[in-house]
Design a protein around this motif. Structure first.
Motif, PDB file in Angstrom:
ATOM      1  N   VAL A  17       1.029  -1.194  -0.027  1.00 58.45           N
ATOM      2  CA  VAL A  17      -0.048  -0.156  -0.031  1.00 58.45           C
ATOM      3  C   VAL A  17       0.878   1.294   0.068  1.00 58.45           C
ATOM      4  CG1 VAL A  17      -1.900   1.115   0.968  1.00 58.45           C
ATOM      5  CG2 VAL A  17      -1.801  -1.314   1.318  1.00 58.45           C
ATOM      6  N   TYR A  18       0.698   2.116  -0.738  1.00 60.00           N
ATOM      7  CA  TYR A  18       1.258   3.412  -1.232  1.00 60.00           C
ATOM      8  C   TYR A  18       0.384   4.464  -0.736  1.00 60.00           C
ATOM      9  CZ  TYR A  18       4.626   0.472  -3.599  1.00 60.00           C
ATOM     10  OH  TYR A  18       5.674  -0.364  -3.991  1.00 60.00           O
ATOM     11  N   ALA A  19       0.976   5.675  -0.200  1.00 54.59           N
ATOM     12  CA  ALA A  19       0.219   6.763   0.258  1.00 54.59           C
ATOM     13  C   ALA A  19       0.632   8.014   0.106  1.00 54.59           C
ATOM     14  CB  ALA A  19      -0.584   6.674   1.709  1.00 54.59           C
ATOM     15  N   ASP A  20      -0.149   9.144  -0.181  1.00 54.65           N
ATOM     16  CA  ASP A  20       0.056  10.531  -0.115  1.00 54.65           C
ATOM     17  C   ASP A  20      -0.791  11.314   0.705  1.00 54.65           C
ATOM     18  OD1 ASP A  20      -1.645  11.114  -1.902  1.00 54.65           O
ATOM     19  OD2 ASP A  20      -0.100  11.481  -3.579  1.00 54.65           O
ATOM     20  N   GLU A  21      -0.608  12.574   0.633  1.00 53.19           N
ATOM     21  CA  GLU A  21      -1.635  13.342   1.346  1.00 53.19           C
ATOM     22  C   GLU A  21      -3.347  13.262   0.682  1.00 53.19           C
ATOM     23  OE1 GLU A  21       1.128  14.856   0.003  1.00 53.19           O
ATOM     24  OE2 GLU A  21       2.043  14.623   1.741  1.00 53.19           O
ATOM     25  N   THR A  22      -3.330  12.896  -0.666  1.00 52.03           N
ATOM     26  CA  THR A  22      -4.546  12.954  -1.424  1.00 52.03           C
ATOM     27  C   THR A  22      -5.109  11.360  -1.653  1.00 52.03           C
ATOM     28  OG1 THR A  22      -3.582  13.192  -3.371  1.00 52.03           O
ATOM     29  CG2 THR A  22      -4.374  15.009  -2.247  1.00 52.03           C
ATOM     30  N   HIS A  23      -4.233  10.371  -1.815  1.00 52.14           N
ATOM     31  CA  HIS A  23      -4.458   8.860  -2.321  1.00 52.14           C
ATOM     32  C   HIS A  23      -3.771   7.891  -1.499  1.00 52.14           C
ATOM     33  CE1 HIS A  23      -6.265  11.282  -5.680  1.00 52.14           C
ATOM     34  NE2 HIS A  23      -7.153  10.484  -5.708  1.00 52.14           N
ATOM     35  N   TRP A  24      -4.457   6.734  -1.404  1.00 56.14           N
ATOM     36  CA  TRP A  24      -3.995   5.445  -1.250  1.00 56.14           C
ATOM     37  C   TRP A  24      -4.019   4.592  -2.236  1.00 56.14           C
ATOM     38  CZ3 TRP A  24      -3.940   3.368   4.582  1.00 56.14           C
ATOM     39  CH2 TRP A  24      -3.757   4.339   5.497  1.00 56.14           C
ATOM     40  N   TRP A  25      -2.980   3.764  -2.584  1.00 50.54           N
ATOM     41  CA  TRP A  25      -2.796   2.875  -3.655  1.00 50.54           C
ATOM     42  C   TRP A  25      -2.665   1.646  -3.062  1.00 50.54           C
ATOM     43  CZ3 TRP A  25      -0.949   7.743  -3.995  1.00 50.54           C
ATOM     44  CH2 TRP A  25      -1.185   8.794  -5.147  1.00 50.54           C
ATOM     45  N   TRP A  26      -3.483   0.610  -3.737  1.00 52.12           N
ATOM     46  CA  TRP A  26      -3.316  -0.778  -3.346  1.00 52.12           C
ATOM     47  C   TRP A  26      -2.817  -1.539  -4.614  1.00 52.12           C
ATOM     48  CZ3 TRP A  26      -6.253   2.009  -0.453  1.00 52.12           C
ATOM     49  CH2 TRP A  26      -6.400   1.721   0.903  1.00 52.12           C
ATOM     50  N   ILE A  27      -1.660  -2.297  -4.518  1.00 54.39           N
ATOM     51  CA  ILE A  27      -1.069  -3.042  -5.594  1.00 54.39           C
ATOM     52  C   ILE A  27      -2.079  -4.412  -5.757  1.00 54.39           C
ATOM     53  CG2 ILE A  27       0.736  -4.441  -6.557  1.00 54.39           C
ATOM     54  CD1 ILE A  27       1.191  -1.553  -6.782  1.00 54.39           C
ATOM     55  N   VAL A  28      -2.681  -4.673  -7.104  1.00 46.93           N
ATOM     56  CA  VAL A  28      -3.416  -5.760  -7.439  1.00 46.93           C
ATOM     57  C   VAL A  28      -2.941  -6.418  -8.740  1.00 46.93           C
ATOM     58  CG1 VAL A  28      -5.379  -4.802  -6.231  1.00 46.93           C
ATOM     59  CG2 VAL A  28      -5.164  -4.290  -8.677  1.00 46.93           C
ATOM     60  N   PRO A  29      -3.132  -7.575  -8.946  1.00 47.21           N
ATOM     61  CA  PRO A  29      -2.629  -8.447 -10.154  1.00 47.21           C
ATOM     62  C   PRO A  29      -3.427  -7.596 -11.264  1.00 47.21           C
ATOM     63  CG  PRO A  29      -3.559  -9.979  -8.559  1.00 47.21           C
ATOM     64  CD  PRO A  29      -3.813  -8.667  -7.952  1.00 47.21           C
ATOM     65  N   SER A  30      -2.438  -7.822 -12.379  1.00 47.09           N
ATOM     66  CA  SER A  30      -3.002  -7.128 -13.777  1.00 47.09           C
ATOM     67  C   SER A  30      -4.514  -7.618 -14.006  1.00 47.09           C
ATOM     68  CB  SER A  30      -2.123  -7.240 -14.938  1.00 47.09           C
ATOM     69  OG  SER A  30      -0.779  -6.585 -14.750  1.00 47.09           O
ATOM     70  N   ASP A  31      -5.153  -6.701 -14.730  1.00 50.32           N
ATOM     71  CA  ASP A  31      -6.564  -7.099 -15.121  1.00 50.32           C
ATOM     72  C   ASP A  31      -7.406  -7.584 -14.166  1.00 50.32           C
ATOM     73  OD1 ASP A  31      -5.626  -6.716 -17.851  1.00 50.32           O
ATOM     74  OD2 ASP A  31      -4.905  -8.990 -17.887  1.00 50.32           O
ATOM     75  N   SER A  32      -7.295  -6.881 -12.981  1.00 52.30           N
ATOM     76  CA  SER A  32      -8.394  -6.908 -12.050  1.00 52.30           C
ATOM     77  C   SER A  32      -9.571  -6.169 -11.783  1.00 52.30           C
ATOM     78  CB  SER A  32      -7.343  -6.436 -10.368  1.00 52.30           C
ATOM     79  OG  SER A  32      -6.568  -7.584 -10.168  1.00 52.30           O
ATOM     80  N   ASP A  33      -9.445  -5.285 -12.993  1.00 53.55           N
ATOM     81  CA  ASP A  33     -10.779  -4.838 -13.389  1.00 53.55           C
ATOM     82  C   ASP A  33     -11.801  -5.473 -14.358  1.00 53.55           C
ATOM     83  OD1 ASP A  33      -8.935  -4.548 -15.492  1.00 53.55           O
ATOM     84  OD2 ASP A  33      -9.563  -2.530 -15.806  1.00 53.55           O
ATOM     85  N   TYR A  34     -11.374  -6.744 -14.686  1.00 55.30           N
ATOM     86  CA  TYR A  34     -11.883  -7.551 -15.677  1.00 55.30           C
ATOM     87  C   TYR A  34     -13.525  -7.803 -14.738  1.00 55.30           C
ATOM     88  CZ  TYR A  34     -13.880 -11.163 -18.819  1.00 55.30           C
ATOM     89  OH  TYR A  34     -14.462 -11.898 -19.611  1.00 55.30           O
ATOM     90  N   ALA A  35     -14.548  -7.499 -15.695  1.00 49.15           N
ATOM     91  CA  ALA A  35     -15.702  -7.860 -15.012  1.00 49.15           C
ATOM     92  C   ALA A  35     -16.169  -6.891 -13.670  1.00 49.15           C
ATOM     93  CB  ALA A  35     -16.206  -9.268 -15.050  1.00 49.15           C
TER      94      ALA A  35
END
Length: 144
Positions: free
Chosen positions: A69-87
């Protein structure tokens, strides 16, 4: 090629000048990939899921397993496997980023004990739906 003002009395700009002006408007931050920490591998590729920072602690506390998990003042990002947006239709407040490419310079705030950086995408999706008040795609009523 040159462009002039509609009134005819304006300054004439060449295509080169327009290109230089456009380049000057670009953000100072260049897109870059979120780095995978040393000793970790990403055999499935990497995408990232960004959420507004105010939701970060809520999401983190509700996940059974958390990857990088990465963060700055405005957002937090989670690393997920590629194509995790499928469907999956991620909630409106969430930004899904192919290739884990970001403009910001977040810092790593959580690293799992294992050798892969991933947060499982389905639990992440369900938690994000819960904290943002969004109904998961597969639970929505479909009209005939």
């Amino acid at each position: 090629m040159a462009v002039s003002g509609a009134s005819g009395g304006g300054q004439v700009l060449s295509l080169d000048s327009l290109v230089r002006l456009r380049r000057g408007l670009r953000s100072a931050a260049a897109p870059r990939r979120l780095p995978v920490p040393d000793g970790m591998t990403a055999p499935l590729g990497c995408d990232a899921v960004a959420v507004p920072a105010r939701f970060g602690p809520l999401v983190l506390a509700r996940l059974p397993r958390v990857g990088c998990v990465y963060a700055d003042e405005t957002h937090w990002w989670w690393i997920v496997p590629s194509d995790s947006d499928y469907a999956l239709e991620w909630p409106a407040m969430v930004r899904y980023t192919t290739g884990a490419v970001v403009l910001d310079a977040p810092r790593l705030i959580h690293q799992p004990d294992g050798t892969v950086p991933y947060t499982p995408p389905i639990p992440l999706y369900l938690v994000l739906c819960r904290v943002t008040g969004t109904t998961p795609t597969w639970s929505r009523h479909i009209s005939a």
